[in-house]
Motif scaffolding. Structure first.
Motif, PDB file in Angstrom:
ATOM      1  N   LYS A 336     -33.246  59.470 -21.752  1.00 37.28           N
ATOM      2  CA  LYS A 336     -32.960  60.800 -22.293  1.00 37.28           C
ATOM      3  C   LYS A 336     -33.991  61.818 -21.834  1.00 37.28           C
ATOM      4  O   LYS A 336     -33.672  62.973 -21.549  1.00 37.28           O
ATOM      5  CB  LYS A 336     -32.925  60.711 -23.821  1.00 37.28           C
ATOM      6  CG  LYS A 336     -32.251  61.892 -24.490  1.00 37.28           C
ATOM      7  CD  LYS A 336     -32.029  61.592 -25.961  1.00 37.28           C
ATOM      8  CE  LYS A 336     -31.301  62.741 -26.640  1.00 37.28           C
ATOM      9  NZ  LYS A 336     -31.071  62.470 -28.072  1.00 37.28           N
ATOM     10  N   SER A 340     -31.989  63.243 -17.201  1.00 35.86           N
ATOM     11  CA  SER A 340     -30.973  64.264 -17.443  1.00 35.86           C
ATOM     12  C   SER A 340     -30.348  64.656 -16.102  1.00 35.86           C
ATOM     13  O   SER A 340     -31.048  64.900 -15.117  1.00 35.86           O
ATOM     14  CB  SER A 340     -31.623  65.485 -18.100  1.00 35.86           C
ATOM     15  OG  SER A 340     -30.693  66.518 -18.258  1.00 35.86           O
ATOM     16  N   LEU A 359     -27.640  56.348 -27.234  1.00 37.98           N
ATOM     17  CA  LEU A 359     -26.937  57.232 -26.318  1.00 37.98           C
ATOM     18  C   LEU A 359     -25.445  57.050 -26.525  1.00 37.98           C
ATOM     19  O   LEU A 359     -24.997  55.960 -26.884  1.00 37.98           O
ATOM     20  CB  LEU A 359     -27.293  56.901 -24.862  1.00 37.98           C
ATOM     21  CG  LEU A 359     -28.763  57.031 -24.456  1.00 37.98           C
ATOM     22  CD1 LEU A 359     -28.964  56.478 -23.049  1.00 37.98           C
ATOM     23  CD2 LEU A 359     -29.232  58.473 -24.538  1.00 37.98           C
ATOM     24  N   LEU A 381     -25.275  61.542 -18.440  1.00 33.07           N
ATOM     25  CA  LEU A 381     -26.446  62.294 -18.897  1.00 33.07           C
ATOM     26  C   LEU A 381     -26.485  63.706 -18.330  1.00 33.07           C
ATOM     27  O   LEU A 381     -27.481  64.410 -18.496  1.00 33.07           O
ATOM     28  CB  LEU A 381     -27.729  61.536 -18.535  1.00 33.07           C
ATOM     29  CG  LEU A 381     -27.879  60.144 -19.166  1.00 33.07           C
ATOM     30  CD1 LEU A 381     -29.283  59.608 -18.954  1.00 33.07           C
ATOM     31  CD2 LEU A 381     -27.542  60.164 -20.649  1.00 33.07           C
ATOM     32  N   GLN A 385     -26.854  64.768 -25.041  1.00 40.05           N
ATOM     33  CA  GLN A 385     -26.672  63.597 -25.886  1.00 40.05           C
ATOM     34  C   GLN A 385     -26.952  63.963 -27.341  1.00 40.05           C
ATOM     35  O   GLN A 385     -27.929  64.659 -27.647  1.00 40.05           O
ATOM     36  CB  GLN A 385     -27.623  62.480 -25.455  1.00 40.05           C
ATOM     37  CG  GLN A 385     -27.221  61.830 -24.147  1.00 40.05           C
ATOM     38  CD  GLN A 385     -25.985  60.962 -24.301  1.00 40.05           C
ATOM     39  OE1 GLN A 385     -25.809  60.289 -25.307  1.00 40.05           O
ATOM     40  NE2 GLN A 385     -25.115  60.990 -23.293  1.00 40.05           N
TER      41      GLN A 385
END
Length: 707
Positions: A336, A340, A359, A381, A385
């Motif tokens: 995360k 990205s 996630l 991603l 999220q």
């Protein structure tokens, strides 16, 4: 045009169907564990060379209805084998299926082989020899519902053997399964982008990375193979085959020269990184792919966007679950924070592990890694999220921190290294947590039947995550056990669920005790009886002490350290008495005055009425036992009066019995004992140590003497 069966692993048949169509095969029928095609020889060569998903290509030679072994041998003998092989070629037969007569694949293979040999013998030709390791010709025969189909194994060895992987990790993905994972993770779409970037942070020996590179560089997966099943086949056309090889080599050369992008793998194990580099070099990819030793929890994206596909550890053993789930939780945070803009595919052995990533997946696929069910989850991603929160997250964290702050100071002052930190203080987190030096043992209690298994498991894993976050213990030192009610000899059975045992010595006041945190239901030391053992140390100087149901003899050790004149320990288990002897050695206690007797306590009491009596008898029997090594059963609520009366036969006139048990709702029969001439002094509350006061019913303790 001929019929071929293209075999693959179960679960990826639809992917194989699509791949075969992309390779120009129009007549494709999807079946179980593969696809059947009608194709030209050139198309068959193309499938063998270019299929990333197939495990074998089988050219159907013939089929017939058969009933008996004699039928099989007859139809095989009648087939024209000279169009398949010469008599000088070596062969092996793989047989699958059964009938009333053919009950073993080895027998079926023998029958087919005999039929082939009989064919050549009948024509006055040489007898083909069997070579199970490196045959020129491999024949596959399948018997199903009375129909025998025999085929030439066109591919020879399994097609997952590309030729580049000579070194691998402990649990490698097969190359064709790795290719299936990459397809399911969306690599085809990524290859359409102007720049292709790929990363595997748990790369092991590099299979996913190399398979991704082979796709990106338009390299035929069979280009590096030296052996094929058709090379000694009479229908083989070398010129056609070499033309296809040259075309594939040219495509690979051109793609390699024009490639721009990043293809990278990292792993925390330098040995596996060395293996991955060697594998990449054999695949002629060492100038394209990059391998580096790096912890996945420190991984950062090698480009702004790309595809990350990885196969983290599954943690199949229960004892490895703590480390594994914490790894997934932290890896989710790493993704995360640092990936990205990437597409992510994660292959896990347990779908509940995927939940720890926190996630939101876009797609999930079920696959088989050998015999193991696995799940591939895809994550986009490039999209924001959601934040996942845990109910009562702060409550459990606060309780653990508060308990540790208070009890760690108390334990240090008290001089004990084994103590209870938490015991189901909050109803949603139904576990006990014990400290043993630098280790934590988390014992999960069986949840109520009203709580779904998934909910209970999720709560347990959240508890473990919280422990790791807020308590000062290394995660490799957090040991998980599932505690279930045991009876009889079950308590003596080994139950090691970790790859290695964890045994250490801990201090309790002036004593040292060996504890085993992994191999048994209990650790060898009942922490709640600490004050009872201390009383034995304080009051047994110069006395004779008998410890019945002695377990690992921890009470005996304290009595001996306290200056007891004689200490006799009796238990049914040889394992635990040997453990008790080690505890005595650990404390420098040696001599004939310390005896260890392996026996059923009831029988021993009955057979030793005339021995010298004892001043103190410590009696801590199991709540219930039906061990095969004792006569009858023991129910402590039902039998305690009789047990105490029997033990008292070996008690001096002014001696005492220290009677304890762990039955939660135990009620002592004071009237029955008084009638038998004994007084009862209930010392239960005084015997509960500080770390167990939240659950005062942890045990019962009485001092019993003659009236």
């Amino acid at each position: 045009m001929q019929t071929y069966f293209i075999a693959c692993a179960k679960g990826i048949e639809p992917l194989l169907f699509d791949e075969l169509q992309r390779l120009g095969i129009e007549d494709v029928k999807q079946t179980m564990a593969g696809c059947q095609i009608t194709a030209s020889l050139q198309q068959a060569y193309t499938v063998a060379l270019w299929s990333r998903l197939a495990s074998r290509v089988l050219l159907q030679l013939g089929k017939a209805e058969v009933t008996t072994a004699a039928d099989i041998q007859a139809v095989i003998t009648q087939y024209d084998w000279q169009q398949v092989m010469t008599s000088s070629a070596t062969l092996v037969v793989d047989f699958n299926g059964h009938s009333d007569e053919i009950r073993h694949s080895q027998f079926g293979a023998q029958v087919v082989k005999d039929g082939i040999v009989d064919y050549f013998k009948a024509r006055g030709l040489g007898r083909p020899n069997v070579d199970k390791q490196h045959p020129d010709i491999r024949i596959a025969a399948r018997l199903h519902k009375g129909e025998l189909v025999w085929s030439l194994d066109f591919s020879g060895d399994s097609l997952h053997r590309r030729g580049y992987r000579q070194q691998q990790g402990e649990a490698p993905l097969r190359e064709n399964l790795a290719a299936a994972v990459l397809y399911r993770a969306g690599i085809s779409e990524q290859l359409q982008q102007p720049t292709f970037n790929f990363y595997d942070p748990f790369c092991g020996s590099g299979t996913l990375v190399i398979e991704a590179a082979l796709m990106a560089l338009d390299c035929a997966p069979g280009l590096g193979r030296a052996h094929w099943g058709f090379l000694h086949w009479q229908g083989h056309q070398p010129s056609l085959w070499h033309e296809l090889l040259e075309q594939a080599e040219q495509r690979f050369k051109q793609a390699r020269a024009s490639f721009t992008g990043v293809i990278k793998g990292t792993d925390s194990n330098p040995r596996l990184i060395d293996a991955a580099r060697g594998n990449a070099k054999r695949a002629l990819l060492n100038q394209i792919v990059e391998f580096e030793a790096c912890d996945a929890l420190d991984a950062e994206a090698p480009a702004e966007a790309g595809l990350l596909v990885t196969n983290p550890p599954y943690g199949e053993r229960l004892g490895e679950e703590v480390e594994t789930l914490l790894l997934y939780r932290r890896f989710g945070r790493q993704l995360k924070a640092h990936f990205s803009g990437w597409q992510v595919g994660i292959l896990a052995g347990d779908e509940s592990l995927l939940k720890r990533l926190k996630l939101r997946s876009s797609k999930k696929y079920k696959l088989l890694n050998g015999a193991l069910d696995v799940t591939l989850a895809n994550y986009d991603l490039t999209k924001e999220q959601p934040e996942f929160t845990e109910n009562q997250g702060n409550d459990i964290a606060n309780r653990l921190k508060k308990n540790h702050q208070k009890l760690s100071k108390w334990a240090a002052k008290e001089g004990v290294e084994g103590w209870r930190l938490y015991d189901a203080d909050l109803p949603d987190y139904n576990a006990a947590i014990d400290v043993y030096g630098d280790y934590l043992v988390v014992q999960e209690y069986a949840p109520p039947k009203t709580i779904p298994e998934g909910v209970a498991r999720d709560r347990l894993w959240h508890l473990l995550e919280t422990i790791s976050d807020v308590l000062p213990f290394a995660e490799e030192n957090i040991i998980l056990k599932v505690r279930q009610r045991q009876a009889g000899s079950q308590q003596y059975q080994k139950r090691n669920e970790r790859s290695e045992s964890v045994t250490l010595s801990i201090r309790e006041y002036q004593a040292l005790f060996e504890v085993n945190l992994t191999d048994y239901l209990d650790t060898g030391l009942f922490l709640d009886h600490r004050l009872v053992r201390k009383e034995l140390f304080d009051k047994c100087q110069g006395l004779d002490v008998l410890n019945l149901f002695a377990y690992t003899c921890s009470a005996s050790v304290q009595a001996a350290l306290g200056g007891a004149n004689r200490v006799v320990s009796v238990d049914m288990s040889k394992t635990y008495l040997q453990w008790g002897k080690r505890n005595f050695d650990l404390n420098g206690l040696r001599g004939r005055q310390h005896q260890f007797i392996q026996a059923d306590c009831f029988n021993w009491l009955r057979d030793n009425r005339d021995i010298e009596p004892f001043d103190v008898i410590f009696l801590d029997p199991p709540t219930f036992s039906n061990s095969k090594r004792m006569e009858g059963t023991l129910d402590i609520q039902r039998d305690h009066v009789g047990l105490i009366k029997t033990a008292a036969r070996l008690l001096t006139e002014d001696g005492v019995i220290l009677f304890s048990n762990n039955r939660r709702k135990f009620v002592i029969d004071e009237a029955g004992l008084e009638k038998a001439g004994f007084s009862v002094n209930d010392q239960t509350q005084a015997s509960i140590p500080e770390d167990f006061k939240r659950h005062k019913g942890i045990h019962h303790y009485f001092i019993i003497s003659r009236i």
